[in-house]
Scaffold this active site. Sequence first.
Site, PDB file in Angstrom:
ATOM      1  N   HIS A  52       2.332   1.926  -3.123  1.00 57.31           N
ATOM      2  CA  HIS A  52       1.457   2.905  -3.773  1.00 57.31           C
ATOM      3  C   HIS A  52       2.046   4.307  -3.735  1.00 57.31           C
ATOM      4  O   HIS A  52       1.322   5.286  -3.903  1.00 57.31           O
ATOM      5  CB  HIS A  52       0.072   2.905  -3.115  1.00 57.31           C
ATOM      6  CG  HIS A  52      -0.679   1.625  -3.296  1.00 57.31           C
ATOM      7  ND1 HIS A  52      -1.949   1.427  -2.789  1.00 57.31           N
ATOM      8  CD2 HIS A  52      -0.347   0.459  -3.918  1.00 57.31           C
ATOM      9  CE1 HIS A  52      -2.355   0.200  -3.082  1.00 57.31           C
ATOM     10  NE2 HIS A  52      -1.401  -0.409  -3.766  1.00 57.31           N
ATOM     11  N   ASP A  77       0.868  -1.176   0.000  1.00 57.26           N
ATOM     12  CA  ASP A  77       0.000   0.000   0.000  1.00 57.26           C
ATOM     13  C   ASP A  77       0.905   1.226   0.000  1.00 57.26           C
ATOM     14  O   ASP A  77       2.046   1.145  -0.446  1.00 57.26           O
ATOM     15  CB  ASP A  77      -0.952  -0.032   1.198  1.00 57.26           C
ATOM     16  CG  ASP A  77      -2.278   0.659   0.900  1.00 57.26           C
ATOM     17  OD1 ASP A  77      -2.252   1.893   0.730  1.00 57.26           O
ATOM     18  OD2 ASP A  77      -3.317  -0.009   0.837  1.00 57.26           O
TER      19      ASP A  77
END
Length: 400
Positions: free
Chosen positions: A242, A219
């Site tokens: 991310h 993430d």
Amino acid sequence: MGSKFVLGATFFLFLVALFIKAKAADIDIKKFGAKADAKTDDSQAINSAWKEACTSATPSTVVIAKGNYMVGPVKFQGPCKAPVSLRVEGTLQAPAEPEKLKSQDGWVIFQNIDGLSVSGGGTFDGQGSIAWSKNDCAKTGKCNSLPISLRLTGLTNAHIQDITSTNSKLFHMNILNCKNVTLQHVTISAPGESLNTDGIHIGRSTNINITGAEIQTGDDCVSIGDGSQQINIEKVTCGPGHGISIGSLGRYHDEQPVRGVTVRNCTIKNTSNGVRVKTWPASPNGVASDLHFEDIIMENVTTSPVLIDQEYCPNGQCQAKMPSRVKISNVSFKNIRGTSADPVAVKLACSKGIPCQNVEISDINLTCNGKNGTCTSVCSNVNPTVTGKVIPPACSAKTS
């Protein structure tokens, strides 16, 4: 002569007393029965060692020597009577099965401590692979059933360095309601497919410094939530993951302003995003200002390496037609270079309800990989100021 001797001796004894007071005593958790056999729960031994250190009137250090320690939830609770250090040389392992770690507060918790120091080169292993297979919060939006690996709450003047967090079940580190905290030379690792394993999340905290971190996760490498002010992130290598994100903001009522965030001298490679600011549509009023991204290398970023997204709506969990009410202002993207897998290398999608103000783009050089052709820039509801050489050419303002 005699009075001078007495005064000299008194001063000497005073210095000795200061030295003794300043010298931290080591408290080994094995003194309290820790086995380090990777199967016996050593939580109680760690808690007992911490209690002795925290109640000591003089500085002390809790030592977790080399070895593998199985621990359930463990809480380092303050306030303490004197500064306490935690030296982790071994590996702490969480139970692999999520059901055996029922604490929603987190796995390892540091709470309400002034002057905490954590170091030692050791590892916090969340053993998260089973949890990832059971994590359906991308669909439900509810992720609280899994524990954060390291929860830092209410810390003041803390220094965390030379530790590793691996394979967390949810976030690796969560910094909440903290002030004056430095994370230096930390390593965070989880596979790219691990769900919701944010590297470092910051919320409602002031003067947080992250420097020299290596973050590989599933993430955001670093995510910055509401109430974060004076945040400095530098020399971070991110990927997979991310990217580095401010937000998402505006999902909840009564969110506090985000002000004064600087991300500089970082490398972001093989990630789904680069640097971004993201807010929800149909949000309550909010503020995000003085946000600066500079001296950043991008390598093969999948989606818009430079991004303001005020239409952030994962899994359709929002009223997408309503504008975001988070006001974004005083933002700069400077000296950002590298490669994008997305033809839209720069995307500034601001709110039609409250357009972005004072956005600057300077010295950008982003090229597209392979057969994706020439990169482009897209803007809506923003008139960016452009300085230096900008590739792809800066977008012109559009309103929606």
